[in-house]
Design a protein around this motif. Structure first.
Motif, PDB file in Angstrom:
ATOM      1  N   GLY A 137       0.816  -1.213   0.161  1.00  0.00           N
ATOM      2  CA  GLY A 137       0.005   0.051  -0.091  1.00  0.00           C
ATOM      3  C   GLY A 137       0.959   1.167   0.079  1.00  0.00           C
ATOM      4  O   GLY A 137       0.577   2.138  -0.880  1.00  0.00           O
ATOM      5  N   SER A 141       1.585   3.565  -3.112  1.00  0.00           N
ATOM      6  CA  SER A 141       1.261   5.169  -2.735  1.00  0.00           C
ATOM      7  C   SER A 141       2.242   6.120  -3.163  1.00  0.00           C
ATOM      8  O   SER A 141       1.936   7.009  -3.840  1.00  0.00           O
ATOM      9  N   GLY A 294      -1.989   5.481   1.451  1.00  0.00           N
ATOM     10  CA  GLY A 294      -1.253   4.338   1.567  1.00  0.00           C
ATOM     11  C   GLY A 294      -0.897   3.927   2.909  1.00  0.00           C
ATOM     12  O   GLY A 294      -1.007   2.878   3.271  1.00  0.00           O
ATOM     13  N   MET A 297      -3.687   2.491   4.580  1.00  0.00           N
ATOM     14  CA  MET A 297      -4.205   1.390   4.405  1.00  0.00           C
ATOM     15  C   MET A 297      -3.206   0.210   4.871  1.00  0.00           C
ATOM     16  O   MET A 297      -3.676  -0.869   5.259  1.00  0.00           O
ATOM     17  N   MET A 304      -8.816  -0.975   1.951  1.00  0.00           N
ATOM     18  CA  MET A 304      -8.783   0.015   0.697  1.00  0.00           C
ATOM     19  C   MET A 304     -10.088   0.592   1.166  1.00  0.00           C
ATOM     20  O   MET A 304     -10.269   1.980   1.013  1.00  0.00           O
ATOM     21  N   VAL A 307     -10.285   4.106   3.420  1.00  0.00           N
ATOM     22  CA  VAL A 307      -9.799   5.027   2.531  1.00  0.00           C
ATOM     23  C   VAL A 307     -10.443   5.429   1.417  1.00  0.00           C
ATOM     24  O   VAL A 307     -10.617   6.811   1.379  1.00  0.00           O
ATOM     25  N   ASN A 347      -7.221   8.411  -2.253  1.00  0.00           N
ATOM     26  CA  ASN A 347      -7.496   6.846  -2.678  1.00  0.00           C
ATOM     27  C   ASN A 347      -6.511   6.492  -3.610  1.00  0.00           C
ATOM     28  O   ASN A 347      -6.694   5.319  -3.916  1.00  0.00           O
ATOM     29  N   SER A 350      -4.045   3.666  -2.729  1.00  0.00           N
ATOM     30  CA  SER A 350      -4.722   2.699  -1.922  1.00  0.00           C
ATOM     31  C   SER A 350      -5.608   1.813  -3.126  1.00  0.00           C
ATOM     32  O   SER A 350      -5.401   0.587  -3.181  1.00  0.00           O
ATOM     33  N   TYR A 354      -5.143  -2.390  -4.536  1.00  0.00           N
ATOM     34  CA  TYR A 354      -6.195  -3.430  -4.279  1.00  0.00           C
ATOM     35  C   TYR A 354      -5.972  -4.708  -4.941  1.00  0.00           C
ATOM     36  O   TYR A 354      -5.806  -5.902  -4.394  1.00  0.00           O
TER      37      TYR A 354
END
Length: 441
Positions: A137, A141, A294, A297, A304, A307, A347, A350, A354
């Motif tokens: 994450g 990020s 990030g 997360m 995720m 966030v 986001n 994040s 995923y």
């Protein structure tokens, strides 16, 4: 190279920084075109309709390239695909300096989209190979901040080069931009391998006890295993919910990025200097928002969805209000721009973490490429729809209220997708079954 840099647990951060730098080079090329577009329009005698077509055709080619990029990264390796990508978009950027007409420019925009579009998915796959699950994450990020840093610095750099060395001419700048492309190719060749295991095998990296088992290179799959492996995400409803969520996020990001300067100049009457300051404000905040997302997360929520909900729900009111700020109220305008930069970008790291967190590394390149390819259509469609929503007054004035209401509605759709989305990890890609899942807390 110091001893700590020779250890995989330390060297992976150098890999991340290099991937980040090379992706900023990617953005140099696309942002340079957008920066000089008014001057290119004048020199080539382009109509506003043609300018709109030039802007959108890039994203169409870029979206199409995402799909093949992911599959190529899985097949021949991330490094080779990035080599091809940066070579193509560097060559096309240099050619932009000699463009003579609309037809040539369309061809170059398609070429640039295809070249740059083959860069993202391989970079994400490389990060997935180098970083353990618990750090992806933050790693993604940080990588995502490249598209916050680049839009904030590229216009200043390329216009300074133009004014300082070429008397305000735009064509020579594109020849100069071949230099960062060559530097990017060197950095990939010298410092990057597809995985720690590959670099250790070449004797370029020492073994270290801190290397996690999941950081070894993904196993090679047979054709039958690949077919079943791809079924892991193609038969997963959450993959399509995620893709729609990404579509909406990119629609809001590139929709606002495309129309922001026009909004500031035509609706608020800002001069060039003022517009540059206000237009850069969201991207400065975006860097910190991406990193925060990030970090949240990986260290706080470990998912995720929370966030994403903060980002999307927060975007709705600020986007809605931004379009209706009264002319002259620069304090409120700047405040809302900063909030837009924060919520729209929170986001970004994040959401791209995923898929690496959910799917096995054998297929994460393909899943990322397909999802980003479809998602990038939001970048193509959103600016076009927004153009129809601009209200033009009898005196030629323009009102963007409906445009930002549209972006707020798209953010609401993204929030709904985040609510629906389930977060579980597919633990492996077995030969005889599609996969198994376990809950992620």
């Amino acid at each position: 190279m110091s001893a700590i840099m020779k250890k995989a647990w330390g060297y992976r951060y150098w890999v991340l920084v290099i991937l980040w730098l090379v992706y900023i080079i990617n953005y140099f090329d696309r942002m340079a075109v957008l920066t000089f577009l008014p001057f290119i329009q004048k020199d080539l005698h382009l109509t506003p309709v043609e300018v709109g077509q030039l802007a959108s055709v890039f994203f169409f080619a870029y979206a199409a390239a995402q799909i093949s990029a992911g599959f190529l990264a899985d097949k021949i390796g991330s490094k080779r695909v990035m080599y091809i990508a940066i070579t193509v978009f560097t060559f096309v950027t240099a050619l932009t300096g000699v463009v003579k007409n609309f037809g040539q420019f369309i061809a170059l925009r398609i070429g640039l989209g295809l070249g740059e579009g083959h860069h993202f998915a391989p970079a994400i796959r490389a990060i997935n190979n180098w970083f353990p699950f618990k750090e992806r994450g933050r790693a993604v990020s940080f990588f995502a901040t490249s598209w916050a840093v680049a839009p904030a610095i590229v216009p200043v750099i390329v216009t300074s080069i133009s004014v300082s060395f070429f008397g305000g001419a735009w064509r020579p700048v594109f020849y100069v931009l071949a230099i960062p492309g060559a530097i990017g190719i060197f950095l990939l060749w010298r410092f990057i391998s597809d995985s720690p295991k590959e670099m250790i095998a070449k004797g370029k990296l020492s073994k270290d006890q801190d290397i996690e088992e999941e950081n070894v290179a993904p196993k090679k799959l047979s054709k039958e295993e690949k077919r079943k492996a791809y079924g892991v995400f193609l038969k997963d409803a959450n993959f399509y919910v995620f893709t729609l969520c990404l579509f909406c996020q990119l629609a809001v990001y590139w929709g606002t990025s495309t129309w922001l300067t026009s909004f500031l100049v035509t609706q608020h009457g800002l001069n060039i200097k003022e517009m540059g300051f206000f237009a850069s404000a969201p991207y400065i905040v975006a860097f910190f928002a991406m990193m925060l997302g990030g970090w949240l997360m990986d260290n706080v929520v470990h998912r995720m969805k929370p966030v994403a909900l903060i980002g999307y729900i927060g975007s709705i009111p600020v986007l809605w209000m931004l379009g209706s700020v009264e002319k002259g109220n620069t304090g409120l305008l700047l405040t809302l721009l900063l909030l837009v930069g924060f919520f729209v970008n929170l986001n970004f790291g994040s959401i791209y973490a995923y898929l690496p967190k959910r799917y096995p590394k054998e297929i994460v390149g393909s899943a990322t490429g397909l999802a980003n390819g479809i998602g990038q259509l939001g970048s193509f469609i959103s600016p076009l729809i927004a153009g129809y929503l601009v209200t033009v007054g009898a005196n030629g004035s323009q009102d963007f209220s409906r445009v930002f209401i549209f972006f707020a509605i798209v953010s609401a759709v993204a929030a709904l997708c985040a609510v629906i989305l389930k977060e579980k990890k597919v633990t492996k890609v077995p030969a005889n079954t599609i996969g198994s899942e376990k809950s992620v807390s």
